[in-house]
Design a protein around this motif. Structure first.
Motif, PDB file in Angstrom:
ATOM      1  N   GLU A 159       0.828  -1.194   0.000  1.00  0.00           N
ATOM      2  CA  GLU A 159       0.000   0.000   0.000  1.00  0.00           C
ATOM      3  C   GLU A 159       0.868   1.252   0.000  1.00  0.00           C
ATOM      4  OE1 GLU A 159      -3.078   2.002   3.128  1.00  0.00           O
ATOM      5  OE2 GLU A 159      -3.417  -0.127   2.690  1.00  0.00           O
ATOM      6  N   ALA A 160       1.931   1.244   0.804  1.00  0.00           N
ATOM      7  CA  ALA A 160       2.819   2.407   0.884  1.00  0.00           C
ATOM      8  C   ALA A 160       3.473   2.698  -0.463  1.00  0.00           C
ATOM      9  CB  ALA A 160       3.884   2.193   1.961  1.00  0.00           C
ATOM     10  N   ALA A 161       3.905   1.667  -1.162  1.00  0.00           N
ATOM     11  CA  ALA A 161       4.544   1.865  -2.467  1.00  0.00           C
ATOM     12  C   ALA A 161       3.560   2.448  -3.478  1.00  0.00           C
ATOM     13  CB  ALA A 161       5.116   0.550  -2.984  1.00  0.00           C
ATOM     14  N   HIS A 162       2.323   1.940  -3.483  1.00  0.00           N
ATOM     15  CA  HIS A 162       1.303   2.480  -4.390  1.00  0.00           C
ATOM     16  C   HIS A 162       0.974   3.928  -4.048  1.00  0.00           C
ATOM     17  CE1 HIS A 162       0.159  -0.883  -6.925  1.00  0.00           C
ATOM     18  NE2 HIS A 162       0.294  -1.671  -5.866  1.00  0.00           N
ATOM     19  N   ARG A 163       0.820   4.199  -2.762  1.00  0.00           N
ATOM     20  CA  ARG A 163       0.480   5.558  -2.326  1.00  0.00           C
ATOM     21  C   ARG A 163       1.605   6.533  -2.721  1.00  0.00           C
ATOM     22  NH1 ARG A 163      -3.303   6.276   1.111  1.00  0.00           N
ATOM     23  NH2 ARG A 163      -2.927   4.341   2.239  1.00  0.00           N
ATOM     24  N   ASP A 164       2.852   6.152  -2.445  1.00  0.00           N
ATOM     25  CA  ASP A 164       3.990   7.008  -2.784  1.00  0.00           C
ATOM     26  C   ASP A 164       4.066   7.260  -4.287  1.00  0.00           C
ATOM     27  OD1 ASP A 164       4.652   7.115  -0.101  1.00  0.00           O
ATOM     28  OD2 ASP A 164       6.321   5.692  -0.273  1.00  0.00           O
ATOM     29  N   SER A 165       3.873   6.221  -5.077  1.00  0.00           N
ATOM     30  CA  SER A 165       3.918   6.351  -6.527  1.00  0.00           C
ATOM     31  C   SER A 165       2.815   7.278  -7.025  1.00  0.00           C
ATOM     32  CB  SER A 165       3.782   4.971  -7.170  1.00  0.00           C
ATOM     33  OG  SER A 165       3.752   5.073  -8.565  1.00  0.00           O
ATOM     34  N   ALA A 166       1.609   7.101  -6.507  1.00  0.00           N
ATOM     35  CA  ALA A 166       0.492   7.960  -6.917  1.00  0.00           C
ATOM     36  C   ALA A 166       0.739   9.409  -6.511  1.00  0.00           C
ATOM     37  CB  ALA A 166      -0.813   7.451  -6.320  1.00  0.00           C
TER      38      ALA A 166
END
Length: 182
Positions: A159-166
């Motif tokens: 979730e953190a990786a997706h959030r950071d990327s977005a």
């Protein structure tokens, strides 16, 4: 603890910039709601049969979220160009391996119920979509369990990786160089 973004201000700025809400609407959520937002984004973007499934399924022409079956709701029911269906169960990896593995039974059960109700459907596939919980050995076990059960594994990263990327994408999209989204 990091400062949380002003979600309302971010939504306003994204809307003013013409950014589709599917890119940012889920970022203030967590768990399976967050995973659902990532899936919704993938389904609305580039061809999902490629981006999510690596070509393992035919082209997705429609997706129904929270599709009701007699004993539950399918997180996403995908309808393919060839008339086949894919039952997608979503699981939040942050809740651990056992929680993710419970999705196998749900996925299989929903596909059986769907098949009983729709005898004319040529193929009903099953897919378990799950976020990472940071233990690659356990995640590989889930992938193997999926394969053994005839379920397509769709690991989604954390979730953190997706959030950071977005958030990085949004910053690049709407920033004028001096102001930031968060």
């Amino acid at each position: 603890m990091s400062k949380q973004p002003d979600w309302e201000a971010m939504r306003e700025r994204c809307a003013l910039a013409g950014l589709p809400s599917v890119v940012y609407h889920h970022l203030h959520m967590s768990g399976e709601a967050f995973v659902s937002g990532v899936v919704r984004g993938l389904l609305s973007g580039s061809p999902a049969h490629l981006s999510m499934f690596g070509g393992e399924v035919p082209e997705v022409i429609s997706a129904e979220s929270e599709f009701p079956v007699p004993r539950g709701r399918i997180d996403y029911l995908l309808i393919h160009a060839d008339g086949s269906l894919t039952v997608c169960e979503l699981k939040d990896g942050a809740r651990g391996k056992q929680h993710v593995l419970s999705g196998l039974g749900q996925c299989i059960g929903y596909a059986v119920q769907l098949g009983m109700a729709n005898a004319g459907v040529p193929t009903i596939r099953k897919a378990l979509v799950f976020s990472s919980w940071g233990k690659p050995d356990e995640e590989l076990l889930v992938v193997q369990a999926c394969r053994d059960a005839g379920v397509i594994p769709v690991p989604m990263g954390s979730e953190a990786a997706h959030r950071d990327s977005a958030m990085r994408f949004i910053e690049r999209y709407i920033s004028n160089g001096s102001e930031k989204v968060h």
